[in-house]
Design a protein around this motif. Structure first.
Motif, PDB file in Angstrom:
ATOM      1  N   HIS A 275      -9.553   4.591  84.428  1.00 49.76           N
ATOM      2  CA  HIS A 275     -10.226   3.592  85.280  1.00 49.76           C
ATOM      3  C   HIS A 275      -9.114   2.968  86.134  1.00 49.76           C
ATOM      4  CE1 HIS A 275     -12.816   0.648  86.912  1.00 49.76           C
ATOM      5  NE2 HIS A 275     -12.748  -0.276  85.983  1.00 49.76           N
ATOM      6  N   GLN A 276      -8.153   2.330  85.442  1.00 52.81           N
ATOM      7  CA  GLN A 276      -6.878   2.050  86.103  1.00 52.81           C
ATOM      8  C   GLN A 276      -5.938   3.222  85.772  1.00 52.81           C
ATOM      9  OE1 GLN A 276      -4.627  -1.911  86.803  1.00 52.81           O
ATOM     10  NE2 GLN A 276      -4.090  -1.324  84.715  1.00 52.81           N
ATOM     11  N   ILE A 277      -5.154   3.638  86.755  1.00 53.61           N
ATOM     12  CA  ILE A 277      -4.221   4.749  86.545  1.00 53.61           C
ATOM     13  C   ILE A 277      -2.794   4.245  86.738  1.00 53.61           C
ATOM     14  CG2 ILE A 277      -3.488   7.041  87.336  1.00 53.61           C
ATOM     15  CD1 ILE A 277      -6.336   7.360  88.547  1.00 53.61           C
ATOM     16  N   ASP A 278      -1.965   4.420  85.720  1.00 51.32           N
ATOM     17  CA  ASP A 278      -0.537   4.111  85.828  1.00 51.32           C
ATOM     18  C   ASP A 278       0.112   5.294  86.544  1.00 51.32           C
ATOM     19  OD1 ASP A 278       2.232   4.088  85.429  1.00 51.32           O
ATOM     20  OD2 ASP A 278       2.040   2.928  83.591  1.00 51.32           O
ATOM     21  N   VAL A 279       0.462   5.089  87.796  1.00 47.54           N
ATOM     22  CA  VAL A 279       0.877   6.211  88.630  1.00 47.54           C
ATOM     23  C   VAL A 279       2.261   6.737  88.227  1.00 47.54           C
ATOM     24  CG1 VAL A 279       1.387   6.882  91.019  1.00 47.54           C
ATOM     25  CG2 VAL A 279      -0.672   5.595  90.503  1.00 47.54           C
TER      26      VAL A 279
ATOM     27  N   ILE B  48      -9.101  14.435  87.870  1.00 49.89           N
ATOM     28  CA  ILE B  48      -8.576  14.658  89.221  1.00 49.89           C
ATOM     29  C   ILE B  48      -7.132  14.183  89.375  1.00 49.89           C
ATOM     30  CG2 ILE B  48      -8.855  14.058  91.661  1.00 49.89           C
ATOM     31  CD1 ILE B  48     -11.901  13.922  91.156  1.00 49.89           C
TER      32      ILE B  48
ATOM     33  N   CYS C  52      -4.028  16.687  90.203  1.00 53.77           N
ATOM     34  CA  CYS C  52      -3.253  16.552  91.454  1.00 53.77           C
ATOM     35  C   CYS C  52      -1.771  16.369  91.152  1.00 53.77           C
ATOM     36  CB  CYS C  52      -3.769  15.386  92.298  1.00 53.77           C
ATOM     37  SG  CYS C  52      -5.351  15.726  93.093  1.00 53.77           S
TER      38      CYS C  52
ATOM     39  N   MET D  99       1.032  19.122  92.437  1.00 59.97           N
ATOM     40  CA  MET D  99       2.135  18.789  93.350  1.00 59.97           C
ATOM     41  C   MET D  99       3.416  19.528  92.966  1.00 59.97           C
ATOM     42  SD  MET D  99       1.584  14.721  93.991  1.00 59.97           S
ATOM     43  CE  MET D  99       0.105  14.114  94.842  1.00 59.97           C
TER      44      MET D  99
ATOM     45  N   VAL E 283       0.076  24.249  94.578  1.00 58.20           N
ATOM     46  CA  VAL E 283      -1.190  24.996  94.685  1.00 58.20           C
ATOM     47  C   VAL E 283      -2.333  23.988  94.850  1.00 58.20           C
ATOM     48  CG1 VAL E 283      -0.350  26.910  93.255  1.00 58.20           C
ATOM     49  CG2 VAL E 283      -1.617  25.023  92.167  1.00 58.20           C
TER      50      VAL E 283
ATOM     51  N   VAL F   5      -3.107  20.116  98.289  1.00 56.30           N
ATOM     52  CA  VAL F   5      -2.210  19.109  97.733  1.00 56.30           C
ATOM     53  C   VAL F   5      -1.048  18.811  98.676  1.00 56.30           C
ATOM     54  CG1 VAL F   5      -0.679  18.619  95.780  1.00 56.30           C
ATOM     55  CG2 VAL F   5      -2.960  19.516  95.378  1.00 56.30           C
TER      56      VAL F   5
ATOM     57  N   LEU G 141      -2.475  16.458 101.013  1.00 54.29           N
ATOM     58  CA  LEU G 141      -2.697  15.214 100.265  1.00 54.29           C
ATOM     59  C   LEU G 141      -1.422  14.372 100.230  1.00 54.29           C
ATOM     60  CD1 LEU G 141      -4.636  13.638  98.313  1.00 54.29           C
ATOM     61  CD2 LEU G 141      -3.515  14.872  96.448  1.00 54.29           C
ATOM     62  N   VAL G 142      -0.292  15.020  99.952  1.00 58.56           N
ATOM     63  CA  VAL G 142       0.986  14.295  99.904  1.00 58.56           C
ATOM     64  C   VAL G 142       1.292  13.683 101.273  1.00 58.56           C
ATOM     65  CG1 VAL G 142       3.492  14.610  99.642  1.00 58.56           C
ATOM     66  CG2 VAL G 142       1.913  15.610  97.963  1.00 58.56           C
TER      67      VAL G 142
ATOM     68  N   LYS H  12      -1.995  -3.405  93.889  1.00 58.15           N
ATOM     69  CA  LYS H  12      -2.866  -2.368  93.334  1.00 58.15           C
ATOM     70  C   LYS H  12      -3.665  -1.708  94.455  1.00 58.15           C
ATOM     71  CE  LYS H  12      -3.194  -4.092  88.677  1.00 58.15           C
ATOM     72  NZ  LYS H  12      -3.990  -4.448  87.484  1.00 58.15           N
TER      73      LYS H  12
ATOM     74  N   ILE I  65     -10.104   9.305  94.670  1.00 59.58           N
ATOM     75  CA  ILE I  65      -9.049   9.215  93.655  1.00 59.58           C
ATOM     76  C   ILE I  65      -7.769   9.931  94.084  1.00 59.58           C
ATOM     77  CG2 ILE I  65      -8.407   9.856  91.291  1.00 59.58           C
ATOM     78  CD1 ILE I  65     -11.362   9.455  90.498  1.00 59.58           C
ATOM     79  N   SER I  66      -7.894  11.148  94.611  1.00 59.60           N
ATOM     80  CA  SER I  66      -6.692  11.914  94.946  1.00 59.60           C
ATOM     81  C   SER I  66      -5.882  11.207  96.038  1.00 59.60           C
ATOM     82  CB  SER I  66      -7.072  13.332  95.381  1.00 59.60           C
ATOM     83  OG  SER I  66      -7.894  13.295  96.524  1.00 59.60           O
TER      84      SER I  66
ATOM     85  N   CYS J 222      -4.219   8.030  94.676  1.00 61.61           N
ATOM     86  CA  CYS J 222      -3.037   8.326  93.839  1.00 61.61           C
ATOM     87  C   CYS J 222      -1.858   8.739  94.710  1.00 61.61           C
ATOM     88  CB  CYS J 222      -3.351   9.413  92.822  1.00 61.61           C
ATOM     89  SG  CYS J 222      -4.397   8.844  91.463  1.00 61.61           S
ATOM     90  N   ALA J 223      -2.106   9.590  95.716  1.00 65.34           N
ATOM     91  CA  ALA J 223      -1.013  10.053  96.586  1.00 65.34           C
ATOM     92  C   ALA J 223      -0.401   8.876  97.344  1.00 65.34           C
ATOM     93  CB  ALA J 223      -1.529  11.114  97.555  1.00 65.34           C
TER      94      ALA J 223
ATOM     95  N   ALA K 172      -0.530   5.617  96.228  1.00 64.15           N
ATOM     96  CA  ALA K 172       0.064   4.734  95.211  1.00 64.15           C
ATOM     97  C   ALA K 172       1.422   5.234  94.741  1.00 64.15           C
ATOM     98  CB  ALA K 172      -0.886   4.605  94.019  1.00 64.15           C
ATOM     99  N   MET K 173       1.641   6.550  94.787  1.00 66.04           N
ATOM    100  CA  MET K 173       2.942   7.094  94.383  1.00 66.04           C
ATOM    101  C   MET K 173       4.060   6.564  95.276  1.00 66.04           C
ATOM    102  SD  MET K 173       2.035  11.045  93.437  1.00 66.04           S
ATOM    103  CE  MET K 173       0.933  11.421  92.041  1.00 66.04           C
TER     104      MET K 173
ATOM    105  N   VAL L  80       2.519   1.426  92.626  1.00 65.49           N
ATOM    106  CA  VAL L  80       1.556   0.475  92.045  1.00 65.49           C
ATOM    107  C   VAL L  80       0.420   1.270  91.396  1.00 65.49           C
ATOM    108  CG1 VAL L  80       2.056  -1.322  93.767  1.00 65.49           C
ATOM    109  CG2 VAL L  80       0.150   0.282  94.166  1.00 65.49           C
ATOM    110  N   PRO L  81      -0.327   0.647  90.489  1.00 65.50           N
ATOM    111  CA  PRO L  81      -1.458   1.343  89.860  1.00 65.50           C
ATOM    112  C   PRO L  81      -2.632   1.557  90.815  1.00 65.50           C
ATOM    113  CG  PRO L  81      -0.760  -0.560  88.546  1.00 65.50           C
ATOM    114  CD  PRO L  81      -0.105  -0.687  89.889  1.00 65.50           C
ATOM    115  N   VAL L  82      -3.426   2.558  90.509  1.00 66.34           N
ATOM    116  CA  VAL L  82      -4.716   2.790  91.161  1.00 66.34           C
ATOM    117  C   VAL L  82      -5.823   2.301  90.229  1.00 66.34           C
ATOM    118  CG1 VAL L  82      -6.378   4.627  91.781  1.00 66.34           C
ATOM    119  CG2 VAL L  82      -3.978   4.788  92.516  1.00 66.34           C
ATOM    120  N   ILE L  83      -6.834   1.679  90.803  1.00 65.68           N
ATOM    121  CA  ILE L  83      -8.069   1.425  90.047  1.00 65.68           C
ATOM    122  C   ILE L  83      -9.168   2.193  90.753  1.00 65.68           C
ATOM    123  CG2 ILE L  83      -9.756  -0.292  89.269  1.00 65.68           C
ATOM    124  CD1 ILE L  83      -7.415  -2.360  89.998  1.00 65.68           C
ATOM    125  N   PHE L  84      -9.863   3.083  90.019  1.00 66.17           N
ATOM    126  CA  PHE L  84     -11.010   3.692  90.679  1.00 66.17           C
ATOM    127  C   PHE L  84     -12.292   3.074  90.143  1.00 66.17           C
ATOM    128  CE2 PHE L  84     -10.019   6.978  87.432  1.00 66.17           C
ATOM    129  CZ  PHE L  84     -11.250   7.305  86.900  1.00 66.17           C
TER     130      PHE L  84
END
Lengths: 190, 190
Positions: free
Chosen positions: A28-32, A62, A66, A70, A74, B32, B35-36, B53, B62-63, B66-67, B69-70, B74-78
């Motif tokens: 739900h929260q993702i620690d990146v 997902i 991903c 990376m 692919v 991907v 995506l980056v 966040k 989500i993808s 995350c890309a 947030a990297m 910081v964290p992602v919340i979906f």
């Protein structure tokens, strides 16, 4: 993965029906930062395989798929969940069951994105009874693709999925494996 | 983002009801590498903001979240989609509507993961009528958080979402903006 074990012990919560809630850092929260580490480790485990695509299932797979892709450079394909089976010629459609939600669903992947020249790595966040993994295996089989293996973040080893997959001779790599969660106490297998 | 425009012209398909299908590289299969690049560009656009966040909505956001947030570290919340409103004290629950699926849904975010010290960047794959973005804005408001802005991969500028958001004085950054898709011909705005 010691970082992941530590995070599970600190932040995961054991719920009814053998559910492990990891929504503070994974689904739900993702620690990146942790996500990047998981992607590197899953890549390391399967680095010898000529992976052409990574297959996962929405939504929680997902991010991990991903982060792994990376490193493999692919594409990711995320299977979509539906409520009814598609008869469409364009879609591989397989019945599956959600252990968390206790309900059936249909897993769909477009035939355009997976074929008999692909070497597929399946990635998912959890392995419990193996329903999602087995449905993705069926899609790989229907597509005539070959399989690199299955990479999982958290295996609940007291449920039947891991054994079912290993018994098929499939390579299964799990970043952490939980032996038991009785009385809310998490014991890792190693 | 020229790479993204090129990819849309090559691979995207215009469907009925003003739907742009980008499932070959964004929301079923994910390129991907692209995506980056999208994550780097969205970071560049908001690099001056002290983002704590990133908020997105399952599954297609989500993808990209995350890309991005990297780069912000910081964290992602979906946000999760549900069919009924949660009265739970633990959840921010907002009504929304899916333009693609032509059906209402409820957007849920745990109160644990967003609070009044957060500075939120909202990220999503598409902006059409703005339903998802406006629902996420409402969650940010309910949480008492501040807003860095909204970053979108593809804006369909002939629908009302972009104007609705800009009229609120909110900073909106879109990687590409489509002026029209009449007769299946994609014209970018710039």
């Amino acid at each position: 993965m010691d970082n992941l074990k530590k995070r599970i012990l600190e932040d995961a919560r054991v719920m009814d029906k053998d559910i492990l809630k990891v929504d503070s850092f994974l689904n739900h929260q993702i620690d990146v930062k942790l996500l990047v580490e998981m992607g590197l480790e899953l890549h390391r485990r399967f680095a010898g395989e000529p992976v052409t695509k990574i297959l996962t299932i929405e939504s929680s797979g997902i991010s991990v798929a991903c982060a792994t892709a990376m490193n493999f450079h692919v594409p990711v394909i995320f299977a979509k969940k539906g409520s009814s089976r598609k008869s469409d010629d364009e879609v591989f459609s397989v019945n599956a069951y959600s252990y968390t939600k206790q309900e059936p669903y249909v897993m769909n992947v477009s035939r355009k994105y997976i074929g008999n020249k692909d070497h597929i790595l399946i990635i998912d966040d959890f392995l419990a009874n193996g329903e999602a993994a087995l449905a993705m295996l069926e899609i790989v089989r229907m597509a005539g693709a070959t399989l690199a293996g299955i990479g999982i973040v958290i295996e609940k080893a007291f449920q039947k999925g891991g054994k079912a997959i290993r018994d098929k001779g499939i390579r299964l790599e799990t970043l952490v494996s939980i032996q038991s969660m009785e009385n809310g106490r998490i014991i890792f297998r190693d």
